[in-house]
Structures are given as C-alpha cells and as structure tokens.
Design a protein around this motif. Structure first.
Motif, PDB file in Angstrom:
ATOM      1  N   LYS A  18      76.149  72.629  62.916  1.00 14.02           N
ATOM      2  CA  LYS A  18      75.008  71.716  62.970  1.00 14.02           C
ATOM      3  C   LYS A  18      75.427  70.258  63.129  1.00 14.02           C
ATOM      4  N   GLU A  59      66.178  72.716  68.163  1.00 14.69           N
ATOM      5  CA  GLU A  59      65.190  72.999  67.105  1.00 14.69           C
ATOM      6  C   GLU A  59      64.356  71.738  66.894  1.00 14.69           C
ATOM      7  N   ASP A  72      67.182  69.307  65.866  1.00 17.36           N
ATOM      8  CA  ASP A  72      68.314  69.803  65.060  1.00 17.36           C
ATOM      9  C   ASP A  72      69.174  70.691  65.973  1.00 17.36           C
ATOM     10  N   GLU A 127      61.865  69.460  64.974  1.00 17.05           N
ATOM     11  CA  GLU A 127      61.487  69.409  63.553  1.00 17.05           C
ATOM     12  C   GLU A 127      60.840  68.076  63.182  1.00 17.05           C
TER      13      GLU A 127
HETATM   14 MG    MG Z   1      66.817  73.226  61.796  1.00 13.54          MG
END
Ligand code: MG
Length: 301
Positions: free
Chosen positions: A196, A145, A179, A147
């Motif tokens: 995560k 991801e 991420d 970001e």
């Molecule tokens: Mg994220």
C-alpha cells in the motif's frame, strides 16, 4: 468551503479558498490567515476562524480572488502528511466479498465485529493531474481504490460522544483518496503495509471540503472510472463501520493528532474483483469521483 493547495507563480506552496460564486482561488493569507501550509492552518484555525474564512468565500469583491484554478498547478490538499495515513480495510460489504474471492487468505477478517485498520506511508501525496508510478519492476498487479478521506481538526484522545453527530466538530473536512494498491505485494506479505505504501500510491484531492458543508454522517455518491469506464459506483453511507466508530475506537488508546488523515475503505469494483482480475497498466487514466468534492484524476506512468 473548498480549500486547495496550489503552486503560486513564484513556485511556493500556497493554501487558497475557492470562491463559491465565481470559482476563483484567493490565497488565504490575504484574508488575514497567514499559514505556511494546510497542516499549519488545520492546527491553528479555530472553528470561528473557519467561519470567518467561509464568509469571505461568498463575497466576490475581495481583491484576493484573482486566481483562475486552470492557471496554477493544484497540488494535493496536504502534499506531505505529518504521519502515515490511517486506513480501513474491507469496510464495504460487497468489496469485502470480492476481495475474499480474489484471495481468501489475504482478505478475510478475523472478527466481523471489529474493523481492519492498517497504515499507508505517504512521503509525497500527488494531486489531481499528477501521475501514479507503475512500479513495473516491483508489481504486476496495480489496482485502484476510491475512498472518502477524513481529516481531523484537533488532537483527539479518549473521545466519548453522547450523540454521534457531535463528531462533526472534530472533523476539519473531507477529500478524495485513491488508495493505490499492489495486490501481489499485498497478498505475498503477511501485512499490507508494503503493498500500500510504494511512492505515489496515495493521490488525494482536488480540494478539502470543510466538515460544516457536508451533512453528518456523510452520504456522498462515490464512483471510479478507468479510461472512462465506470468501475466503482456506491455511496459512503454503505460503510460497515462509520466514521464515529472509527474515530472513537482509535482514540481510546491512541492520540489522533490534528491533521490526521483517515481513509475509510473502498466499495466493490476494484480491478482484482473483476472476472478475470484486471490491473492497471501504463497510460490508464483513473478518475475517482465523490459528490460535493469533485474528481481526482491520475494517469499511470
Ligand atoms: Mg483501501
């Protein structure tokens, strides 16, 4: 101004400023700003100090500018964050839709008027060029991801602003964060924290661009390539909840410490949104790009 953290010839973590004319790095201690690391600089430097430092980055005759970036190992700008990274979930409309398509249960917001906040443990943040561990014994659904990461420059408590653009004074700068997410862990457990937070799941870099250099609110093109294939292609002005909303809302009941890193969510185009869902595997090269900041490139190992 672009600031980097790098390993000097003696193996010491060092903060440097990038000369805007010749691209060379100068250790900022040589400009009269001794600091132990980026967090120390963020805590101690005033806006005036940063202006002075920035002045130096437009001069080529200072002897500090002797380091070719290709000759040193560039680390993440903040290799060891002092606190967990604060994250926004589902903060771009089309990504929110693709995530709900993958798992409605795990990725549906309770109330669309309120942002999804969560945290990410980052014991060590890799820089560009360092690997993303595949963790094949723990996850089979590794995803990326891209970001925009916002780094705060002072402690913020109960912030109220009459004009949104005044928030810029509270931002030290911006960097890129991948991420990295284990979708199977993220959907198996009620909260996203574990999925995560595996070791190596928070690459950041290659530099911090200071807030003054970027128009506020930032409108920066954001892209991700996996093995050269374009996967994410959006702009930071597409966030549902902007940086103002995020920082003011969080600060009402929580002191945000100087050096806090907030990652602002990812747009459409992640692996779980593909048809069929396609996850990262060993050898894949993930390149996250954000205009003005550069490229964060990491290989899955
Ligand atoms: Mg994220």
């Amino acid at each position: 101004m672009r600031l980097v953290t790098y390993m000097d010839a003696d193996g010491r973590e060092t903060v440097g400023a990038v000369n805007r004319l010749n691209g060379k790095i100068g250790p900022i201690s040589e400009f009269g700003f001794p600091c132990t690391d980026m967090n120390d600089l963020i805590e101690r430097a005033s806006l005036r100090d940063l202006d002075d430092l920035e002045w130096h980055t437009a001069q080529t005759d200072h002897p500090a500018y002797r380091i070719d970036p290709a000759s040193v190992k560039i680390l993440a700008p903040i290799p060891v964050p002092r606190q967990d990274v604060i994250c926004l979930g589902l903060n771009y409309r089309a990504h929110s839709d693709e995530a709900a398509g993958y798992s409605r249960e795990a990725f549906t917001t309770k109330d669309p008027e309120y942002p999804v906040y969560f945290a990410k443990r980052a014991n060590y943040v890799q820089g560009s060029g360092e690997p993303i561990p595949a963790h094949e014994d723990v996850t089979q659904k590794l995803d990326y991801e891209c970001e925009l990461a916002v780094i705060l420059n002072r402690d913020i408590h109960k912030l109220h602003l009459d004009k949104p653009e005044k928030l810029r004074k509270y931002i030290f700068g911006y960097t890129i964060c991948n991420d990295v997410s284990a979708r199977d862990l993220q959907t198996r457990h009620t909260q996203w924290y574990l999925g995560k937070s595996l070791d190596g799941f928070t690459p950041m870099g290659p530099c911090i661009i200071t807030a003054k250099e970027v128009a506020y609110p930032p409108k920066l093109k954001l892209q991700t390539y996996v093995n050269g294939q374009l996967r994410q292609d959006s702009c930071t002005d597409q966030m549902i909840f902007d940086i103002n909303r995020i920082v003011t809302e969080l600060s009402q009941g929580m002191t945000l410490k100087a050096g806090t890193i907030i990652i602002t969510g990812t747009p459409k185009g992640v692996g779980m949104g593909m048809d069929p869902p396609t996850f990262l595997k060993k050898g894949d090269v993930v390149e996250c790009r954000i205009e003005e900041i550069g490229s964060l490139i990491n290989t899955v190992e």
